[in-house]
Design a protein around this motif. Structure first.
Motif, PDB file in Angstrom:
ATOM      1  N   TYR A 256      -6.632 -10.230  -3.365  1.00  0.00           N
ATOM      2  CA  TYR A 256      -5.589  -9.395  -3.967  1.00  0.00           C
ATOM      3  C   TYR A 256      -6.139  -8.582  -5.130  1.00  0.00           C
ATOM      4  O   TYR A 256      -5.860  -7.379  -5.268  1.00  0.00           O
ATOM      5  N   VAL A 257      -6.892  -9.233  -5.983  1.00  0.00           N
ATOM      6  CA  VAL A 257      -7.443  -8.538  -7.166  1.00  0.00           C
ATOM      7  C   VAL A 257      -8.340  -7.389  -6.729  1.00  0.00           C
ATOM      8  O   VAL A 257      -8.237  -6.253  -7.246  1.00  0.00           O
ATOM      9  N   LEU A 258      -9.225  -7.668  -5.770  1.00  0.00           N
ATOM     10  CA  LEU A 258     -10.127  -6.624  -5.291  1.00  0.00           C
ATOM     11  C   LEU A 258      -9.354  -5.495  -4.614  1.00  0.00           C
ATOM     12  O   LEU A 258      -9.644  -4.298  -4.819  1.00  0.00           O
ATOM     13  N   THR A 259      -8.321  -5.836  -3.828  1.00  0.00           N
ATOM     14  CA  THR A 259      -7.534  -4.830  -3.110  1.00  0.00           C
ATOM     15  C   THR A 259      -6.788  -3.913  -4.073  1.00  0.00           C
ATOM     16  O   THR A 259      -6.791  -2.677  -3.924  1.00  0.00           O
ATOM     17  N   LEU A 260      -6.105  -4.508  -5.048  1.00  0.00           N
ATOM     18  CA  LEU A 260      -5.329  -3.698  -6.001  1.00  0.00           C
ATOM     19  C   LEU A 260      -6.233  -2.808  -6.847  1.00  0.00           C
ATOM     20  O   LEU A 260      -5.901  -1.657  -7.156  1.00  0.00           O
ATOM     21  N   THR A 261      -7.406  -3.333  -7.216  1.00  0.00           N
ATOM     22  CA  THR A 261      -8.345  -2.540  -8.021  1.00  0.00           C
ATOM     23  C   THR A 261      -8.847  -1.337  -7.230  1.00  0.00           C
ATOM     24  O   THR A 261      -8.786  -0.181  -7.689  1.00  0.00           O
ATOM     25  N   VAL A 262      -9.330  -1.624  -6.008  1.00  0.00           N
ATOM     26  CA  VAL A 262      -9.851  -0.538  -5.170  1.00  0.00           C
ATOM     27  C   VAL A 262      -8.725   0.388  -4.722  1.00  0.00           C
ATOM     28  O   VAL A 262      -8.877   1.620  -4.674  1.00  0.00           O
ATOM     29  N   GLY A 263      -7.558  -0.160  -4.401  1.00  0.00           N
ATOM     30  CA  GLY A 263      -6.424   0.634  -3.937  1.00  0.00           C
ATOM     31  C   GLY A 263      -5.943   1.610  -5.001  1.00  0.00           C
ATOM     32  O   GLY A 263      -5.624   2.780  -4.695  1.00  0.00           O
ATOM     33  N   ALA A 264      -5.863   1.155  -6.261  1.00  0.00           N
ATOM     34  CA  ALA A 264      -5.432   2.037  -7.349  1.00  0.00           C
ATOM     35  C   ALA A 264      -6.411   3.204  -7.508  1.00  0.00           C
ATOM     36  O   ALA A 264      -6.008   4.366  -7.718  1.00  0.00           O
ATOM     37  N   PHE A 265      -7.690   2.898  -7.406  1.00  0.00           N
ATOM     38  CA  PHE A 265      -8.701   3.953  -7.506  1.00  0.00           C
ATOM     39  C   PHE A 265      -8.560   4.961  -6.356  1.00  0.00           C
ATOM     40  O   PHE A 265      -8.643   6.176  -6.567  1.00  0.00           O
ATOM     41  N   MET A 266      -8.318   4.477  -5.134  1.00  0.00           N
ATOM     42  CA  MET A 266      -8.230   5.373  -3.973  1.00  0.00           C
ATOM     43  C   MET A 266      -6.952   6.211  -4.006  1.00  0.00           C
ATOM     44  O   MET A 266      -6.940   7.345  -3.518  1.00  0.00           O
ATOM     45  N   ILE A 267      -5.869   5.673  -4.569  1.00  0.00           N
ATOM     46  CA  ILE A 267      -4.646   6.484  -4.737  1.00  0.00           C
ATOM     47  C   ILE A 267      -4.916   7.622  -5.707  1.00  0.00           C
ATOM     48  O   ILE A 267      -4.487   8.776  -5.491  1.00  0.00           O
ATOM     49  N   ALA A 268      -5.639   7.278  -6.795  1.00  0.00           N
ATOM     50  CA  ALA A 268      -5.974   8.318  -7.788  1.00  0.00           C
ATOM     51  C   ALA A 268      -6.830   9.413  -7.172  1.00  0.00           C
ATOM     52  O   ALA A 268      -6.757  10.583  -7.572  1.00  0.00           O
ATOM     53  N   GLN A 269      -7.648   9.042  -6.170  1.00  0.00           N
ATOM     54  CA  GLN A 269      -8.514  10.005  -5.499  1.00  0.00           C
ATOM     55  C   GLN A 269      -7.840  10.656  -4.285  1.00  0.00           C
ATOM     56  O   GLN A 269      -8.477  11.415  -3.547  1.00  0.00           O
ATOM     57  N   ASN A 270      -6.520  10.331  -4.085  1.00  0.00           N
ATOM     58  CA  ASN A 270      -5.740  10.862  -2.959  1.00  0.00           C
ATOM     59  C   ASN A 270      -6.332  10.479  -1.592  1.00  0.00           C
ATOM     60  O   ASN A 270      -6.180  11.196  -0.603  1.00  0.00           O
ATOM     61  N   GLN A 271      -7.009   9.325  -1.563  1.00  0.00           N
ATOM     62  CA  GLN A 271      -7.559   8.852  -0.292  1.00  0.00           C
ATOM     63  C   GLN A 271      -6.536   8.045   0.510  1.00  0.00           C
ATOM     64  O   GLN A 271      -6.624   7.975   1.743  1.00  0.00           O
ATOM     65  N   VAL A 272      -5.575   7.406  -0.179  1.00  0.00           N
ATOM     66  CA  VAL A 272      -4.472   6.703   0.465  1.00  0.00           C
ATOM     67  C   VAL A 272      -3.199   7.001  -0.302  1.00  0.00           C
ATOM     68  O   VAL A 272      -3.244   7.424  -1.472  1.00  0.00           O
TER      69      VAL A 272
END
Length: 588
Positions: A256-272
């Motif tokens: 969960y920690v790894l997913t939320l960290t990477v997911g927040a970064f990818m949202i900021a980059q408009n990847q997801v």
């Protein structure tokens, strides 16, 4: 996994039912992907501001349809996987019971009742859970995990998926080590449960003796010691059991920690999108159960393996008495010949040089001091044990050449320690043939002189006598056991000290009935009271496992040996004449 290999015969036998259950379970795993996907699409539509009422109702309809489909499929897989697992319990339980019935007395000297009960209950339950919950966990965990991970990888983000699964190999390594510890401790706890079962069974069976000696406090203390030992073993097993869930949750938390960290970064980059992240986290949450199921599976596999090993060890025990490879087809009563050079229990000689013959229709009397070998001689004929050196023949054939079932069908046996079942008197007497009429039952009880006692009871022949006939006197138990044997009118009737608890008058009446009804059939009577055998065609006096005197009643009296002295002593006692010298003799 060796346990799966060992149980493969069952899975193969029930493959159709398991296949239906597995397909249903797999479809549930696929349908489980629909709600998170719909939720993510609705969130993205709300974020974009283009969610219409029609679209929302359509999405809700999909959810309802998926829910009903999963409801039906869950019912099917439970019936076809969990339900089928009980079939395994039924098969193993039958095999154990059948095995118990075929084993010789030496088996029951090695294994106590409580231990056998633990195998037939606790160990079988562990196997049933493995064949049901274990299969379900394995299939559900693998299918759900595979489908979910593939969906996450190809429909949302392969980068986030690879990051999320980093902790999983470490979790597999940790749970594997924990599983080995569980196997060791569960084996110890199962052995402790068997010991506890033994203690409870023996304590309850011997409660009258315990009370008569005022030994209750000591017995309670002994039980508590075994109880505490069992508790300690179970707590040690539980210590490793309860570590599975926290261990799995620890690694899932890391995902969960790894997913939320990477997911927040990818949202900021408009990847997801935000909806993609919510769907991804929901899918990740769906992986919690498969990963937890891995822990459950390890646990059930280790427990099942221990239980299977215990049951297999029991089934591997062989009876000392073997069936003939080419048995005699026709079994008939005839001339009985003993030619026993030597017989003993566990290298201890019990009988030696036993030579005699008994014609069909004759009566044999066995007398002698306690421990002289009378019962051992009888058990050889019943083939509870086999002759060490020598033979016993019936109607010209060695009894080892007969099928055990055929031989024993010829014999009606009333042992020293009668066992009565916790049912009615009627059912106890006709135990050997439940189809016998009530009239036959009444006739048999009249022959054994217990009829009047029965009809005097409030419920008569329908009286429930309790476990081991606890509500009856010793004499009533003996006479009921005699009725049970006599009602079958066996070719060979054996009474092993079965008149010891009845008075002389009742004994005389029973003997007279036997003389009248068994004129063409063989009868063997072992007794301490010599009046029970005075009519016998052949009387054997046993001492130290040997025959020291033989003959008819009149012949033995004329010899003036042990038989004559004992008979005279007993006659004086019956007449009430004091005889200190005779009373000091070791006659009983």
């Amino acid at each position: 996994m060796s346990i799966i290999k060992n149980l493969w015969w069952f899975f193969k036998e029930e493959k159709r039912r398991y296949l239906i259950g597995i397909v249903s379970l797999s479809l549930v795993a696929v349908l489980n992907l629909i709600p998170p996907k719909i939720m993510g699409q609705v969130i993205d539509a709300i974020t974009r501001g283009n969610l219409t009422r029609t679209d929302l109702l359509l999405q809700l309809l999909y959810l309802v349809l998926a829910a009903f489909a999963m409801y039906g499929l869950r019912y099917i897989w439970r019936m076809y996987i969990l339900g089928t697992s009980y079939r395994l319990g039924q098969i193993i339980r039958y095999r154990l019971f059948e095995h118990f019935t075929k084993m010789s007395p030496s088996f029951y000297q090695k294994y106590r009742t409580g231990d056998l009960m633990a195998h037939a209950t606790n160990d079988i339950n562990s196997l049933t859970r493995l064949a049901g919950g274990g299969v379900m966990s394995a299939v559900d965990a693998s299918i759900t995990a595979l489908v979910t991970l593939v969906t996450m990888f190809f429909t949302i983000s392969w980068q986030m998926t690879l990051i999320a699964v980093i902790p999983l190999p470490f979790m597999a390594l940790a749970t594997s080590k924990l599983g080995r510890k569980t196997h060791e401790t569960f084996k110890e706890s199962q052995a402790a449960f068997s010991e506890l079962n033994n203690k409870v069974q023996e304590s309850v069976a011997g409660i009258k003796v315990t009370k008569s000696f005022g030994y209750q406090d000591a017995e309670i203390a002994a039980f508590q010691e075994v109880n505490e030992m069992t508790f300690a073993k179970n707590m040690r097993t539980m210590k490793y059991d309860v570590m599975f869930d926290p261990l799995v949750l620890l690694f899932i938390g890391a995902s969960y920690v790894l997913t939320l960290t990477v997911g927040a970064f990818m949202i900021a980059q408009n990847q997801v999108t935000v909806g993609d992240l919510v769907t991804f986290v929901t899918y990740l949450d769906m992986l919690v159960w498969p990963l937890m199921a891995v822990g459950f599976l390890f646990n059930m596999v280790q427990r099942g393996r221990v239980s299977y090993e215990r049951i297999e060890a029991l089934l591997a025990q062989e009876s000392d008495v073997k069936e003939a490879s080419l048995p005699v087809e026709v079994v008939k009563n005839g001339r009985l010949v003993y030619h026993v050079e030597q017989f003993g229990y566990e290298e201890t000689e019990t009988l030696s040089d036993i030579q005699f013959a008994l014609e069909k229709g004759q009566t044999l009397g066995l007398v002698g001091q306690t421990g002289s070998g009378k019962t051992s001689l009888i058990k050889l004929l019943l083939r509870e044990h086999d002759v060490t050196k020598g033979s016993i023949s019936l109607n010209g054939h060695d009894i080892r050449d007969y099928r055990l079932s055929d031989l024993r069908q010829l014999i009606g046996y009333v042992p020293q320690d009668q066992f009565l079942f916790a049912t009615t008197i009627l059912e106890n007497v006709r135990f050997g043939n439940p189809d016998l009429s009530r009239e036959r039952v009444e006739e048999a009880t009249k022959l054994s002189q217990v009829y009047e006692d029965i009809v005097a009871m409030p419920e008569g022949f329908d009286t429930v006598i309790g476990e081991k006939g606890v509500s009856l006197s010793g004499g009533q138990k003996q006479r009921l056991a005699m009725s049970r044997a006599m009602i079958l009118n066996p070719e060979i009737l054996i009474l092993d000290d079965s008149l010891s608890a009845v008075d002389a008058k009742t004994e005389y009446a029973i003997i007279e009935n036997l003389k009248e009804t068994r004129q063409a059939k063989t009868t063997i009577i072992s007794a301490h009271r010599l009046s029970a055998v005075v009519h016998a065609d052949l009387i054997l006096v046993m001492q130290g496992g040997k025959i020291i005197e033989r003959g008819r009643h009149e012949d033995l009296l004329a010899q003036g040996g042990w038989y004559a002295e004992t008979y005279a002593s007993q006659q004086l006692e019956m007449e009430g004449v004091p005889n200190d010298e005779n009373e000091s003799m070791d006659c009983f």
